[in-house]
Every structure is written in C-alpha cells, then in structure tokens.
Design an enzyme around this catalytic site. Structure first.
Site, short mmCIF file in Angstrom:
data_model
loop_
_atom_site.label_atom_id
_atom_site.label_comp_id
_atom_site.label_asym_id
_atom_site.label_seq_id
_atom_site.Cartn_x
_atom_site.Cartn_y
_atom_site.Cartn_z
N ASN A 87 0.85 -1.19 0.00
CA ASN A 87 0.00 0.00 0.00
C ASN A 87 0.89 1.24 0.00
OD1 ASN A 87 -2.31 -1.61 0.18
ND2 ASN A 87 -2.15 -1.73 2.41
N GLY A 93 -4.01 3.25 1.32
CA GLY A 93 -4.32 2.62 2.61
C GLY A 93 -3.10 2.37 3.46
N HIS A 100 6.66 -1.94 3.14
CA HIS A 100 6.36 -3.33 3.53
C HIS A 100 5.50 -3.99 2.48
CE1 HIS A 100 3.38 -0.65 5.38
NE2 HIS A 100 2.48 -1.60 5.19
P1 5GP Z 1 -0.44 -0.72 5.80
O1 5GP Z 1 -1.83 -0.32 6.19
O2 5GP Z 1 0.56 0.36 6.11
O3 5GP Z 1 -0.31 -1.24 4.40
O4 5GP Z 1 -0.08 -1.98 6.70
C1 5GP Z 1 0.40 -1.88 7.97
C2 5GP Z 1 0.15 -3.21 8.62
O5 5GP Z 1 0.96 -3.29 9.77
C3 5GP Z 1 -1.29 -3.43 9.05
O6 5GP Z 1 -1.80 -4.60 8.43
C4 5GP Z 1 -1.18 -3.56 10.57
O7 5GP Z 1 -2.07 -4.52 11.09
C5 5GP Z 1 0.26 -3.95 10.77
N1 5GP Z 1 0.85 -3.50 12.01
C6 5GP Z 1 0.77 -2.25 12.56
N2 5GP Z 1 1.49 -2.17 13.68
C7 5GP Z 1 2.06 -3.40 13.86
C8 5GP Z 1 2.92 -3.94 14.88
O8 5GP Z 1 3.33 -3.28 15.83
N3 5GP Z 1 3.29 -5.25 14.73
C9 5GP Z 1 2.86 -6.01 13.67
N4 5GP Z 1 3.28 -7.29 13.63
N5 5GP Z 1 2.04 -5.53 12.70
C10 5GP Z 1 1.66 -4.24 12.80
#
Ligand code: 5GP
Length: 114
Positions: A87, A93, A100
C-alpha cells in the site's frame, strides 16, 4: 524519514517473532491478520514506500519479492496461491510509513480489493 515500529523491528529492537530474516530483510506476522496467513516483509533499510524507491533499489526490491515467495512457500501457500501487495500513501491505505509487502493467503481472496 520519521521512525516507525517497523524500523524498530528491522533493527531488532523489539520482541517480535521473525519468520525470516537475512541481512537485507525481515518477515513477521501482521498484528491484525486479514487472512489465515498474513505476513509482512520489510527491508532493513529505511524506505517510506514504493513511491520513494529509485534505480539503486532495484536489487533490494527483487530480493524483497523473493523473500515473499520464500515465506509463502514456508507457510504452505504455494499450492493454493496467495497475494503480495504493498500500500502506498493515503489512498493506497498505507498506515505504517516504512516500506512493507503484505503476503496474504490461506483463503480465497476477493478482487478487486476494497
Ligand atoms: P499498511 O496499512 O501500512 O499497508 O499496513 C500496515 C500493517 O501493519 C497493518 O496490516 C497492521 O495490522 C500492521 N501492524 C501495525 N502495527 C504493527 C505492529 O506493531 N506489529 C505487527 N506485527 N504488525 C503491525
């Protein structure tokens, strides 16, 4: 860039269980899984998102995709299939501003995504 929780994970400063690591990348389980298997693959290097990468990052990006395939295989997703997604920014999002790749599998995933 500002530091994030993923930056701390990449530097080994947190307790998170890694499912894979090498000198350039780490992989771990998403804290809020959206599928039976939901892994995150991140570079150790600080990059905000795909929008920030340049020609010097080509090898790293290839490596990250290889790690995605490797951890998907490790989790038994290869036969059923899986999805790799990243994302970017607000409309994409993105909520954590350290590049990542999500590896999602273990159920049939809908398309298009919401
Ligand atoms: P994004 O929304 O930026 O594409 O994805 C971020 C992801 O990181 C989300 O799916 C969220 O659940 C995950 N996430 C956020 N904070 C943490 C954390 O402290 N540890 C882990 N393992 N996942 C996290």
């Amino acid at each position: 860039m500002t530091d994030t929780i993923f930056g701390a994970i990449a530097r080994g400063e947190t307790e998170v269980e890694l499912v894979f690591q090498d000198e350039r990348a780490v992989a771990f389980r998403d804290i809020s899984p959206q599928a039976p298997v939901h892994l995150l693959v991140i570079p150790r290097q600080s990059l905000v998102s795909l929008a920030e990468v340049g020609e010097n990052d080509t090898e790293l990006l290839g490596h990250l995709l290889q790690v995605c395939a490797r951890v998907a295989r490790q989790e038994g997703l290869e036969d059923g299939g899986y999805r790799v997604v990243t994302n970017v920014g607000g409309d994409g999002g993105q909520s954590v501003f350290h590049l990542h790749l999500h590896v999602l599998g273990g159920r049939a995933l809908g398309w298009p995504p919401g």
